[in-house]
Design a protein around this motif. Structure first.
Motif, PDB file in Angstrom:
ATOM      1  N   ARG A   1      10.986  13.080   1.425  1.00 65.15           N
ATOM      2  CA  ARG A   1      10.740  12.261   2.760  1.00 65.15           C
ATOM      3  C   ARG A   1      10.358  10.470   1.502  1.00 65.15           C
ATOM      4  O   ARG A   1      10.511  10.864   0.231  1.00 65.15           O
ATOM      5  CB  ARG A   1      10.165  12.421   3.849  1.00 65.15           C
ATOM      6  N   HIS A   2      11.532   9.566   1.905  1.00 60.53           N
ATOM      7  CA  HIS A   2      10.641   8.518   0.888  1.00 60.53           C
ATOM      8  C   HIS A   2       9.382   7.536   1.906  1.00 60.53           C
ATOM      9  O   HIS A   2       8.753   8.297   2.800  1.00 60.53           O
ATOM     10  CB  HIS A   2      11.561   7.190   2.083  1.00 60.53           C
ATOM     11  N   PHE A   3       8.699   7.342   0.761  1.00 63.74           N
ATOM     12  CA  PHE A   3       7.642   6.198   1.456  1.00 63.74           C
ATOM     13  C   PHE A   3       7.539   4.535   0.843  1.00 63.74           C
ATOM     14  O   PHE A   3       8.629   4.345   0.278  1.00 63.74           O
ATOM     15  CB  PHE A   3       6.444   7.282   0.346  1.00 63.74           C
ATOM     16  N   VAL A   4       6.483   4.502   1.808  1.00 62.52           N
ATOM     17  CA  VAL A   4       6.861   2.954   0.867  1.00 62.52           C
ATOM     18  C   VAL A   4       4.346   2.349   1.402  1.00 62.52           C
ATOM     19  O   VAL A   4       4.036   3.439   2.732  1.00 62.52           O
ATOM     20  CB  VAL A   4       6.909   1.684   1.730  1.00 62.52           C
ATOM     21  N   GLY A   5       3.950   2.085   1.331  1.00 68.92           N
ATOM     22  CA  GLY A   5       2.645   1.376   1.071  1.00 68.92           C
ATOM     23  C   GLY A   5       2.254   0.188   0.034  1.00 68.92           C
ATOM     24  O   GLY A   5       2.704  -0.059  -0.501  1.00 68.92           O
ATOM     25  N   PHE A   6       0.778   0.654   0.368  1.00 71.73           N
ATOM     26  CA  PHE A   6      -0.135  -1.068   0.255  1.00 71.73           C
ATOM     27  C   PHE A   6      -1.271  -0.399  -0.346  1.00 71.73           C
ATOM     28  O   PHE A   6      -2.319   1.056   0.104  1.00 71.73           O
ATOM     29  CB  PHE A   6      -0.488  -2.104   1.054  1.00 71.73           C
ATOM     30  N   GLU A   7      -1.950  -1.393  -1.687  1.00 69.24           N
ATOM     31  CA  GLU A   7      -2.875  -0.483  -2.043  1.00 69.24           C
ATOM     32  C   GLU A   7      -3.673  -1.972  -2.412  1.00 69.24           C
ATOM     33  O   GLU A   7      -3.044  -1.913  -3.444  1.00 69.24           O
ATOM     34  CB  GLU A   7      -3.317   0.259  -2.621  1.00 69.24           C
ATOM     35  N   LEU A   8      -4.854  -1.958  -2.245  1.00 65.45           N
ATOM     36  CA  LEU A   8      -5.539  -3.182  -2.816  1.00 65.45           C
ATOM     37  C   LEU A   8      -6.086  -3.104  -4.206  1.00 65.45           C
ATOM     38  O   LEU A   8      -6.103  -4.466  -5.645  1.00 65.45           O
ATOM     39  CB  LEU A   8      -7.153  -3.763  -2.174  1.00 65.45           C
ATOM     40  N   ASN A   9      -6.485  -2.063  -4.951  1.00 61.19           N
ATOM     41  CA  ASN A   9      -7.520  -1.719  -6.344  1.00 61.19           C
ATOM     42  C   ASN A   9      -6.300  -1.267  -6.659  1.00 61.19           C
ATOM     43  O   ASN A   9      -5.594  -0.018  -6.874  1.00 61.19           O
ATOM     44  CB  ASN A   9      -8.222  -0.668  -5.694  1.00 61.19           C
TER      45      ASN A   9
ATOM     46  N   GLU B   1      -1.362  -4.641  -2.698  1.00 59.58           N
ATOM     47  CA  GLU B   1      -0.777  -5.889  -2.102  1.00 59.58           C
ATOM     48  C   GLU B   1      -2.215  -5.618  -0.728  1.00 59.58           C
ATOM     49  O   GLU B   1      -2.381  -4.241  -0.438  1.00 59.58           O
ATOM     50  CB  GLU B   1      -0.365  -7.011  -1.812  1.00 59.58           C
ATOM     51  N   ASP B   2      -2.846  -6.827  -0.391  1.00 61.65           N
ATOM     52  CA  ASP B   2      -3.662  -6.171   1.091  1.00 61.65           C
ATOM     53  C   ASP B   2      -2.416  -5.806   2.268  1.00 61.65           C
ATOM     54  O   ASP B   2      -0.957  -6.185   2.514  1.00 61.65           O
ATOM     55  CB  ASP B   2      -3.434  -7.305   1.928  1.00 61.65           C
ATOM     56  N   ALA B   3      -2.154  -4.930   2.850  1.00 63.50           N
ATOM     57  CA  ALA B   3      -1.411  -4.705   4.011  1.00 63.50           C
ATOM     58  C   ALA B   3      -0.869  -5.363   4.820  1.00 63.50           C
ATOM     59  O   ALA B   3       0.608  -5.494   5.328  1.00 63.50           O
ATOM     60  CB  ALA B   3      -2.026  -2.683   4.433  1.00 63.50           C
ATOM     61  N   LEU B   4      -1.882  -6.632   5.264  1.00 60.52           N
ATOM     62  CA  LEU B   4      -1.139  -7.025   6.391  1.00 60.52           C
ATOM     63  C   LEU B   4      -0.338  -8.212   5.850  1.00 60.52           C
ATOM     64  O   LEU B   4      -0.003  -9.275   6.575  1.00 60.52           O
ATOM     65  CB  LEU B   4      -2.428  -7.510   6.714  1.00 60.52           C
ATOM     66  N   ALA B   5      -0.720  -8.659   4.887  1.00 59.35           N
ATOM     67  CA  ALA B   5       0.411  -9.368   4.341  1.00 59.35           C
ATOM     68  C   ALA B   5       1.749  -8.347   3.453  1.00 59.35           C
ATOM     69  O   ALA B   5       3.020  -9.258   4.091  1.00 59.35           O
ATOM     70  CB  ALA B   5      -0.100  -9.814   2.568  1.00 59.35           C
ATOM     71  N   GLY B   6       1.956  -7.123   3.581  1.00 60.14           N
ATOM     72  CA  GLY B   6       2.448  -6.289   2.663  1.00 60.14           C
ATOM     73  C   GLY B   6       3.661  -6.496   4.176  1.00 60.14           C
ATOM     74  O   GLY B   6       4.917  -6.221   3.818  1.00 60.14           O
TER      75      GLY B   6
END
Length: 317
Positions: free
Chosen positions: A224-232, A7-12
Motif C-alpha cells: 500500500r501507499h502511505f503519507v504522514g506527518f511527524e513533528l520530531n 511538520e505539524d499535521a494540521l498544517a500539512g
C-alpha cells in the motif's frame, strides 16, 4: 505519496486532496505526559480534547466515501473522543489491545492498566473490509476435531476464523528486534492487520502522528501507499532509516530468489544488496543513537552528591 513530512499535521493536511485516502490509521499523543521532544502530550484536558476535535475535523474529509479510521487511545480519554467520532462516523468496533504486561508491580489503589483502546470507524455501509486477508488459521488439532462430514469443504475451516476484538500481542520490549528509540512504538503485527483488512492493495494510508514510522513500514510491506506527518526531526530520521532498511531487505530477498533460479550473474547483485542492507541497518542504529543523545541533552543534569566517608565499623571481640 510514500513520504513522511516533518511538520505539524494540521498544517500539512491542507495539501492532501479531499476524498483521496482509503484509511486513516493513527496513534495520537495520549496526553499522559510522555516526552516526545515537544509539549504535545502535556496539555490540559480541555486543550487536549479541543485539539483532538480540530485534527479530526481536518482529517476526515480526506477519506474516500468507503474509507475507514483506526485510532489508538487510552481509556482515560476514549469515551469523549469516541463520542466526537460517533457524531461524524459509524463505530464498528472497540478493539482492546492486550499488551501482555507481566503480572507484577502496578498501583495498590486501583487495578493495573494493561491495555490500549482502539476505535474502528467507517464513513458509510459499503466500507472496504477484507476479512480473508486477516483470518487466523485453525491449528491441526481443531481441524481434526471438525472431521465430520458436515464440515467437509467448509471455507472457514480452511482459511481460519475472524479475529476477535481483543488482540493479545506483546508490547515491544527493549531487546525486541523491531524496537527503536520511541516511547510508545506499536508492533507491526497489529498495524499490518489493520492495513490488510481496511485498505485495498495499492490504496493510501494516512497517519497524522507517525512516531517511529510503523504505519509507513506496514504499508510498504503490504503493498500500500502511505503519507504522514511527524513533528520530531529525530523520529523522522528513524523513520527514514527504517524504510531504507526495509527496501534493502526487499532487494536482498529478490536477489536471493534470482540466485536460486540458477543465474550466476546475479551473485554480484546479491553481494551489493547485502552490503546495502548492512549500511541501512547501521544508519538505523545511528539514527536511534542520535535520538537518544538528543533526548539526553534536553534533560537537566542531576546535581552531584557530595560523598561523605562512612565511619569505620566497630568490631566487637
Amino acid at each position: 505519496m510514500n513520504r513522511v513530512f516533518c511538520e505539524d499535521a494540521l498544517a500539512g493536511l491542507a495539501r492532501i486532496p479531499d476524498g483521496s485516502v482509503d484509511l486513516i490509521l493513527t496513534d495520537p499523543p495520549y496526553n499522559l505526559g510522555k516526552d516526545y521532544g515537544n509539549a504535545s502530550d502535556q496539555q490540559t484536558v480541555e486543550e487536549y480534547l479541543c485539539w483532538t476535535e480540530r485534527w479530526i475535523d481536518a482529517a476526515l474529509p480526506k477519506l474516500k466515501p468507503n474509507g475507514s479510521l483506526y485510532i489508538f487511545l487510552t481509556w482515560r480519554y476514549s469515551p469523549e473522543i469516541f463520542v466526537m467520532l460517533k457524531k461524524r462516523m459509524t463505530m464498528m468496533n472497540e478493539i482492546i489491545w492486550d499488551r501482555r504486561v507481566p503480572s507484577m508491580g502496578g498501583s495498590v489503589r486501583s487495578y493495573s492498566s494493561v491495555h490500549d483502546t482502539v476505535g474502528f470507524f467507517v464513513a458509510r455501509k459499503d466500507y472496504y473490509f477484507d476479512l480473508d486477508a486477516v483470518r487466523i488459521p485453525y491449528d491441526a488439532e481443531t481441524k481434526k476435531a471438525r472431521s465430520r462430514s458436515i464440515f467437509i469443504g467448509a471455507k472457514w475451516l480452511e482459511v481460519g476464523y475472524n479475529p476477535k476484538d481483543v488482540w493479545s500481542v506483546s508490547r515491544l520490549h527493549r531487546e525486541h528486534s523491531e524496537r527503536v528509540d520511541h516511547p510508545t512504538q506499536k508492533p507491526l503485527e497489529i498495524i499490518e492487520r489493520m492495513v490488510k483488512a481496511s485498505c485495498p492493495p495499492g490504496g493510501v494510508v494516512l497517519d497524522l502522528f507517525m512516531g517511529s514510522g510503523t504505519t509507513a513500514l506496514a504499508a510498504r510491506r503490504c503493498g500500500r501507499h502511505f503519507v504522514g506527518f511527524e513533528l520530531n526531526p529525530d523520529y523522522c530520521a528513524i523513520i527514514d532509516a527504517r524504510l531504507a532498511a526495509e527496501d534493502a531487505a526487499a532487494v536482498l530477498a529478490a536477489a536471493a530468489v534470482a540466485e536460486d533460479d540458477a543465474a550466476p550473474a546475479v551473485k554480484p547483485a546479491r553481494a551489493k544488496a547485502t552490503k546495502a542492507a548492512k549500511t541501512t541497518k547501521s544508519a538505523t542504529a545511528k539514527a536511534t543513537k542520535a535520538a537518544k543523545a538528543t533526548q539526553a541533552a534536553k534533560k537537566p543534569a542531576a546535581p552531584k552528591r557530595s560523598r561523605v566517608p562512612k565511619p569505620p565499623e566497630e568490631i566487637s571481640i
